[in-house]
Design a protein around this motif. Structure first.
Motif, PDB file in Angstrom:
ATOM      1  N   VAL A   2      86.461  18.458-112.065  1.00 19.03           N
ATOM      2  CA  VAL A   2      87.100  19.306-111.163  1.00 19.03           C
ATOM      3  C   VAL A   2      88.127  20.453-111.947  1.00 19.03           C
ATOM      4  O   VAL A   2      87.954  21.306-111.500  1.00 19.03           O
ATOM      5  CB  VAL A   2      87.919  18.516-110.035  1.00 19.03           C
ATOM      6  CG1 VAL A   2      88.830  19.199-109.157  1.00 19.03           C
ATOM      7  CG2 VAL A   2      86.891  17.381-109.559  1.00 19.03           C
ATOM      8  N   VAL A  18      79.786  20.450-112.909  1.00 19.20           N
ATOM      9  CA  VAL A  18      79.056  19.156-112.804  1.00 19.20           C
ATOM     10  C   VAL A  18      78.031  18.895-113.677  1.00 19.20           C
ATOM     11  O   VAL A  18      77.195  19.644-114.359  1.00 19.20           O
ATOM     12  CB  VAL A  18      78.229  19.155-111.385  1.00 19.20           C
ATOM     13  CG1 VAL A  18      77.492  17.901-111.099  1.00 19.20           C
ATOM     14  CG2 VAL A  18      79.391  19.406-110.102  1.00 19.20           C
ATOM     15  N   LEU A  49      87.943  18.848-104.685  1.00 16.96           N
ATOM     16  CA  LEU A  49      86.589  18.838-104.689  1.00 16.96           C
ATOM     17  C   LEU A  49      85.973  18.494-103.339  1.00 16.96           C
ATOM     18  O   LEU A  49      86.593  17.417-102.653  1.00 16.96           O
ATOM     19  CB  LEU A  49      85.955  17.728-105.574  1.00 16.96           C
ATOM     20  CG  LEU A  49      84.577  17.244-105.636  1.00 16.96           C
ATOM     21  CD1 LEU A  49      83.673  18.451-106.168  1.00 16.96           C
ATOM     22  CD2 LEU A  49      84.332  16.113-106.345  1.00 16.96           C
ATOM     23  N   TRP A  51      82.815  17.302-101.541  1.00 14.89           N
ATOM     24  CA  TRP A  51      81.481  16.612-102.070  1.00 14.89           C
ATOM     25  C   TRP A  51      80.815  16.376-100.520  1.00 14.89           C
ATOM     26  O   TRP A  51      81.168  15.746 -99.663  1.00 14.89           O
ATOM     27  CB  TRP A  51      81.888  15.488-102.437  1.00 14.89           C
ATOM     28  CG  TRP A  51      80.871  14.465-102.938  1.00 14.89           C
ATOM     29  CD1 TRP A  51      79.388  14.742-102.806  1.00 14.89           C
ATOM     30  CD2 TRP A  51      80.672  13.308-103.697  1.00 14.89           C
ATOM     31  NE1 TRP A  51      78.857  13.573-103.595  1.00 14.89           N
ATOM     32  CE2 TRP A  51      79.712  12.632-104.336  1.00 14.89           C
ATOM     33  CE3 TRP A  51      82.039  12.716-104.136  1.00 14.89           C
ATOM     34  CZ2 TRP A  51      79.418  11.782-104.899  1.00 14.89           C
ATOM     35  CZ3 TRP A  51      81.744  11.509-105.070  1.00 14.89           C
ATOM     36  CH2 TRP A  51      80.660  11.108-105.237  1.00 14.89           C
ATOM     37  N   ARG A  52      79.822  17.332-100.529  1.00 12.34           N
ATOM     38  CA  ARG A  52      78.909  17.091 -99.245  1.00 12.34           C
ATOM     39  C   ARG A  52      77.676  16.689 -99.820  1.00 12.34           C
ATOM     40  O   ARG A  52      77.118  16.507-100.783  1.00 12.34           O
ATOM     41  CB  ARG A  52      78.839  18.596 -98.765  1.00 12.34           C
ATOM     42  CG  ARG A  52      79.964  19.275 -98.162  1.00 12.34           C
ATOM     43  CD  ARG A  52      79.894  20.757 -97.545  1.00 12.34           C
ATOM     44  NE  ARG A  52      78.910  21.271 -98.435  1.00 12.34           N
ATOM     45  CZ  ARG A  52      79.061  21.881 -99.619  1.00 12.34           C
ATOM     46  NH1 ARG A  52      80.190  22.030-100.029  1.00 12.34           N
ATOM     47  NH2 ARG A  52      78.160  22.737 -99.996  1.00 12.34           N
ATOM     48  N   MET A  56      78.509  20.654-103.823  1.00 11.62           N
ATOM     49  CA  MET A  56      79.864  20.301-104.181  1.00 11.62           C
ATOM     50  C   MET A  56      80.604  21.620-104.354  1.00 11.62           C
ATOM     51  O   MET A  56      80.106  22.647-104.834  1.00 11.62           O
ATOM     52  CB  MET A  56      79.977  19.392-105.343  1.00 11.62           C
ATOM     53  CG  MET A  56      79.404  18.152-105.450  1.00 11.62           C
ATOM     54  SD  MET A  56      79.812  17.093-106.745  1.00 11.62           S
ATOM     55  CE  MET A  56      78.824  15.906-106.634  1.00 11.62           C
ATOM     56  N   ASP A  57      81.814  21.892-103.883  1.00 11.97           N
ATOM     57  CA  ASP A  57      82.463  22.962-104.356  1.00 11.97           C
ATOM     58  C   ASP A  57      83.742  22.511-104.896  1.00 11.97           C
ATOM     59  O   ASP A  57      84.433  21.557-104.612  1.00 11.97           O
ATOM     60  CB  ASP A  57      82.935  23.709-102.682  1.00 11.97           C
ATOM     61  CG  ASP A  57      81.650  24.287-102.216  1.00 11.97           C
ATOM     62  OD1 ASP A  57      80.815  24.740-103.003  1.00 11.97           O
ATOM     63  OD2 ASP A  57      81.796  24.425-100.907  1.00 11.97           O
ATOM     64  N   ARG A  67      80.641  26.137-107.472  1.00  6.89           N
ATOM     65  CA  ARG A  67      79.526  25.718-106.379  1.00  6.89           C
ATOM     66  C   ARG A  67      78.285  25.130-106.988  1.00  6.89           C
ATOM     67  O   ARG A  67      77.846  25.952-107.754  1.00  6.89           O
ATOM     68  CB  ARG A  67      79.376  26.798-105.361  1.00  6.89           C
ATOM     69  CG  ARG A  67      78.362  26.175-104.337  1.00  6.89           C
ATOM     70  CD  ARG A  67      78.167  27.183-103.116  1.00  6.89           C
ATOM     71  NE  ARG A  67      79.247  26.840-102.241  1.00  6.89           N
ATOM     72  CZ  ARG A  67      79.658  27.632-101.222  1.00  6.89           C
ATOM     73  NH1 ARG A  67      79.148  28.785-101.094  1.00  6.89           N
ATOM     74  NH2 ARG A  67      80.795  27.245-100.479  1.00  6.89           N
ATOM     75  N   ARG A  70      72.739  21.014-104.154  1.00  6.68           N
ATOM     76  CA  ARG A  70      71.649  20.242-104.497  1.00  6.68           C
ATOM     77  C   ARG A  70      70.353  20.829-104.673  1.00  6.68           C
ATOM     78  O   ARG A  70      69.498  20.410-105.416  1.00  6.68           O
ATOM     79  CB  ARG A  70      71.792  19.140-103.259  1.00  6.68           C
ATOM     80  CG  ARG A  70      70.863  17.931-103.416  1.00  6.68           C
ATOM     81  CD  ARG A  70      70.754  17.175-102.310  1.00  6.68           C
ATOM     82  NE  ARG A  70      69.973  15.887-102.752  1.00  6.68           N
ATOM     83  CZ  ARG A  70      70.265  14.691-102.336  1.00  6.68           C
ATOM     84  NH1 ARG A  70      71.421  14.514-101.406  1.00  6.68           N
ATOM     85  NH2 ARG A  70      69.477  13.550-102.802  1.00  6.68           N
ATOM     86  N   TRP A  76      70.099  15.030-109.184  1.00 11.18           N
ATOM     87  CA  TRP A  76      71.238  14.875-108.028  1.00 11.18           C
ATOM     88  C   TRP A  76      71.781  13.232-108.191  1.00 11.18           C
ATOM     89  O   TRP A  76      71.302  12.592-107.050  1.00 11.18           O
ATOM     90  CB  TRP A  76      70.917  15.313-106.753  1.00 11.18           C
ATOM     91  CG  TRP A  76      72.190  15.579-106.000  1.00 11.18           C
ATOM     92  CD1 TRP A  76      72.554  14.551-105.042  1.00 11.18           C
ATOM     93  CD2 TRP A  76      72.957  16.435-106.186  1.00 11.18           C
ATOM     94  NE1 TRP A  76      73.740  15.245-104.366  1.00 11.18           N
ATOM     95  CE2 TRP A  76      74.091  16.320-105.126  1.00 11.18           C
ATOM     96  CE3 TRP A  76      73.214  17.790-106.847  1.00 11.18           C
ATOM     97  CZ2 TRP A  76      75.044  17.412-104.918  1.00 11.18           C
ATOM     98  CZ3 TRP A  76      74.260  18.475-106.647  1.00 11.18           C
ATOM     99  CH2 TRP A  76      75.176  18.200-105.957  1.00 11.18           C
ATOM    100  N   PHE A  78      74.425  12.026-107.266  1.00 10.68           N
ATOM    101  CA  PHE A  78      75.688  12.217-106.355  1.00 10.68           C
ATOM    102  C   PHE A  78      75.459  11.614-104.972  1.00 10.68           C
ATOM    103  O   PHE A  78      75.939  11.854-104.071  1.00 10.68           O
ATOM    104  CB  PHE A  78      76.431  13.294-106.316  1.00 10.68           C
ATOM    105  CG  PHE A  78      76.671  14.030-107.788  1.00 10.68           C
ATOM    106  CD1 PHE A  78      77.446  13.371-108.593  1.00 10.68           C
ATOM    107  CD2 PHE A  78      76.007  14.933-108.295  1.00 10.68           C
ATOM    108  CE1 PHE A  78      77.614  14.080-109.836  1.00 10.68           C
ATOM    109  CE2 PHE A  78      76.196  15.464-109.594  1.00 10.68           C
ATOM    110  CZ  PHE A  78      76.951  14.916-110.271  1.00 10.68           C
TER     111      PHE A  78
END
Length: 122
Positions: A2, A18, A49, A51-52, A56-57, A67, A70, A76, A78
């Protein structure tokens, strides 16, 4: 990451990125972004952060810095729980590229708070 600060870079430069099996510094395949926070050493800032499922943003004081989508990543990892790690790392191949200044010690990292939120699905 982050927020990552490297001592020999321009003062106040913070980096976000990331790291995965296929996107990493070891293979020189990672993508990062950076911004300058002029008073990063002297004032508190909000590093965030979001996290979707689709990405991620990373934000600094509400401004988007990095940004990761995925759909653009080969790997991926996460989709599961992770630990939040706060640390002061010293040296290494990147941060220690020009050596470590012993005058920098002792060093502290002050954290005012850490908050974790979960968005409600509607």
């Amino acid at each position: 990451d982050v927020m990552e600060h490297v001592g020999w870079k321009e003062k106040g430069t913070v980096h976000a990125g990331v790291h995965t099996r296929t996107s990493n510094h070891r293979d020189k395949t990672h993508r990062t972004s950076s911004t300058v926070v002029d008073d990063a050493h002297d004032a508190f800032h909000v590093y965030s952060l979001v996290w979707r499922v689709d990405g991620m943003d990373v934000f600094v004081d509400g401004d988007l810095v990095h940004r990761v989508l995925r759909s653009e990543e080969e790997d991926w990892p996460f989709d599961k729980r992770f630990y939040l790690l706060l640390n002061v790392a010293v040296g290494g191949k990147w941060a220690g590229k020009h050596g470590v200044d012993p005058e920098a010690f002792p060093a502290t990292m002050e954290v005012a708070y850490v908050r974790v939120y979960r968005e409600r699905c509607s």
